[in-house]
Design an enzyme around this catalytic site. Structure first.
Site, PDB file in Angstrom:
ATOM      1  N   VAL A 178       0.821  -1.229   0.000  1.00 57.50           N
ATOM      2  CA  VAL A 178       0.000   0.000   0.000  1.00 57.50           C
ATOM      3  C   VAL A 178       0.851   1.274   0.000  1.00 57.50           C
ATOM      4  CG1 VAL A 178      -2.057  -1.117   0.959  1.00 57.50           C
ATOM      5  CG2 VAL A 178      -0.375  -0.126   2.528  1.00 57.50           C
ATOM      6  N   ASP A 189       1.061  -5.170   3.223  1.00 51.45           N
ATOM      7  CA  ASP A 189       2.376  -4.608   3.551  1.00 51.45           C
ATOM      8  C   ASP A 189       2.262  -3.089   3.617  1.00 51.45           C
ATOM      9  OD1 ASP A 189       5.560  -5.246   3.412  1.00 51.45           O
ATOM     10  OD2 ASP A 189       5.104  -3.334   2.436  1.00 51.45           O
ATOM     11  N   TYR A 239       4.297   5.311   5.282  1.00 46.76           N
ATOM     12  CA  TYR A 239       3.269   5.425   4.230  1.00 46.76           C
ATOM     13  C   TYR A 239       2.083   6.259   4.703  1.00 46.76           C
ATOM     14  CZ  TYR A 239       5.711   1.331   2.202  1.00 46.76           C
ATOM     15  OH  TYR A 239       6.646   0.447   1.704  1.00 46.76           O
ATOM     16  N   LYS A 257       6.505  -1.176   9.125  1.00 39.44           N
ATOM     17  CA  LYS A 257       7.934  -0.854   9.186  1.00 39.44           C
ATOM     18  C   LYS A 257       8.161   0.390  10.045  1.00 39.44           C
ATOM     19  CE  LYS A 257       7.869  -2.249   4.342  1.00 39.44           C
ATOM     20  NZ  LYS A 257       6.632  -1.698   3.788  1.00 39.44           N
ATOM     21  N   HIS A 279      12.756  -0.094   8.402  1.00 40.64           N
ATOM     22  CA  HIS A 279      12.492   0.333   7.023  1.00 40.64           C
ATOM     23  C   HIS A 279      13.774   0.716   6.273  1.00 40.64           C
ATOM     24  CE1 HIS A 279       9.103   2.409   4.513  1.00 40.64           C
ATOM     25  NE2 HIS A 279       9.999   1.856   3.729  1.00 40.64           N
ATOM     26  N   LEU A 283       6.844  -5.444  -9.849  1.00 41.17           N
ATOM     27  CA  LEU A 283       6.496  -5.228 -11.266  1.00 41.17           C
ATOM     28  C   LEU A 283       7.308  -4.057 -11.822  1.00 41.17           C
ATOM     29  CD1 LEU A 283       2.594  -5.604 -10.968  1.00 41.17           C
ATOM     30  CD2 LEU A 283       4.219  -7.302 -11.871  1.00 41.17           C
ATOM     31  N   GLY A 284       8.461  -3.803 -11.219  1.00 46.99           N
ATOM     32  CA  GLY A 284       9.292  -2.692 -11.700  1.00 46.99           C
ATOM     33  C   GLY A 284       8.611  -1.356 -11.507  1.00 46.99           C
ATOM     34  N   LYS A 292       1.469  -3.437  -5.637  1.00 49.18           N
ATOM     35  CA  LYS A 292       0.516  -2.374  -5.280  1.00 49.18           C
ATOM     36  C   LYS A 292      -0.353  -2.061  -6.485  1.00 49.18           C
ATOM     37  CE  LYS A 292      -0.488   2.187  -5.674  1.00 49.18           C
ATOM     38  NZ  LYS A 292      -0.487   3.056  -6.871  1.00 49.18           N
TER      39      LYS A 292
END
Ligand SMILES: NC(=O)c1ccc[n+]([C@@H]2O[C@H](COP(=O)([O-])OP(=O)(O)OC[C@H]3O[C@@H](n4cnc5c(N)ncnc54)[C@H](OP(=O)(O)O)[C@@H]3O)[C@@H](O)[C@H]2O)c1
Length: 284
Positions: free
Chosen positions: A21, A46, A51, A76, A109, A188-189, A230
């Site tokens: 997220v 996660d 965040y 984290k 983190h 996914l890069g 994400k």
């Protein structure tokens, strides 16, 4: 559709797939996407203090109606919370933001600040039942060795950038003796079209009746990586979890193995990272 799990070095069984997220802003948007995900079968989220959306994650967990033990929450700690004594207070605040009695997996983190002091508090938090498993994120320098040597509880996971263009083969071998498992960020890069449109993924997608993104995610699963792409797009949310009804052959895994170009998307060196990250202190 049977999702896979990974047994961590402390015996905890963790869902290998989940939802990340990062960059989902605000409690409402976070609650909504997490609830949608849980309804689709996601059992692992996660998040991170940095965040700014842990409350939304906690609200989704409460609203889901599922027993707490059926969901896995990773969060984290930020370096501003590191230090013996200080970190325990940070963990208590995190529990309150997440509105939960325990955190399944807690990570440091970033590799800055008093991370050794923080680790000692994290070990105490495990003993106190506030946290089940502990691990690291972004420790890819000699600081990883420092923690691995000093830790009484060895990190269960190491969360780092990992995708077919940056496969982390050497790091994986290095941490294997500790039973530490790779968690892939940017799986996914970060949505990079170059990676997603690799011709090999197109060919495999056609063979299996899947999308290119699903082929990449399936590769992570078969590589033994823990993965949590994400998305806020409902179509992608449903698509990303639909990867447990097919398997790539060992030849196809080897072909994807050859795409490794040692190419990171996040390229700041240690000093640049410290300068960049120290400007930010997350709000309670
Ligand atoms: N520890 C760390 O320092 C760190 C750093 C970065 C990330 N992370 C963690 O890793 C998670 C994932 O990383 P990330 O979000 O940066 O990168 P990512 O998952 O590799 O990529 C996300 C991007 O891919 C797109 N996408 C998702 N599913 C797709 C699909 N099926 N087809 C096509 N495009 C798709 C998303 O766009 P749409 O929204 O349009 O689908 C989004 O732009 C984060 O959420 C976070 O939990 C950790």
């Amino acid at each position: 559709m049977k999702q896979t799990s990974i047994t961590l070095n402390n015996g905890c069984r963790m869902p290998q797939f989940g939802l990340g997220v990062f960059l989902i802003t605000g409690d409402e948007a976070t609650r909504k996407v997490c609830l949608d995900a849980i309804r689709l079968g996601y059992r692992h989220i996660d998040t991170a203090h940095a965040y700014g959306n842990e409350r939304g994650v906690g609200q989704a967990v409460s609203k889901s109606g599922l027993p707490r033990e059926e969901l896995w929450i990773t969060s984290k700690l930020w370096p501003s919370e590191y230090g013996e004594g200080k970190t325990m207070a940070g963990i208590d605040k995190m529990l309150s933001r997440l509105d939960t009695d325990y955190i399944d997996l807690l990570l440091l983190h970033q590799q800055f600040g008093d991370y050794l002091g923080a680790w000692r508090d994290m070990e105490r938090a495990v003993a106190a039942g506030k946290v089940r498993s502990i691990g690291l994120s972004n420790f890819e320098s000699s600081r990883l060795e420092e923690v691995l040597e000093a830790a009484q509880t060895k990190p269960a996971v190491l969360q780092v950038e990992c995708h077919p263009y940056y496969q982390q083969k050497a790091l994986k071998q290095h941490i294997a003796p500790y039973g530490t498992v790779i968690e892939s960020w940017y799986p996914l890069g970060h949505g990079d079209a170059g990676l997603l449109n690799e011709p090999l993924f197109g060919r495999l997608a056609q063979k299996y009746g899947k999308t290119n993104a699903q082929i990449i995610l399936r590769w992570h699963i078969q590589e033994g990586n823990i993965v949590f792409p994400k998305t806020m797009n409902p179509k992608h949310l449903a698509e990303n979890i639909d990867i447990f009804d097919f398997a790539l052959t060992s030849e196809e895994m080897a072909e994807i193995g050859k795409l490794d170009k040692n190419q990171r998307y996040f390229t700041l060196n240690l000093e640049e990272q410290e300068a960049h990250l120290s400007q930010f202190i997350p709000a309670d």
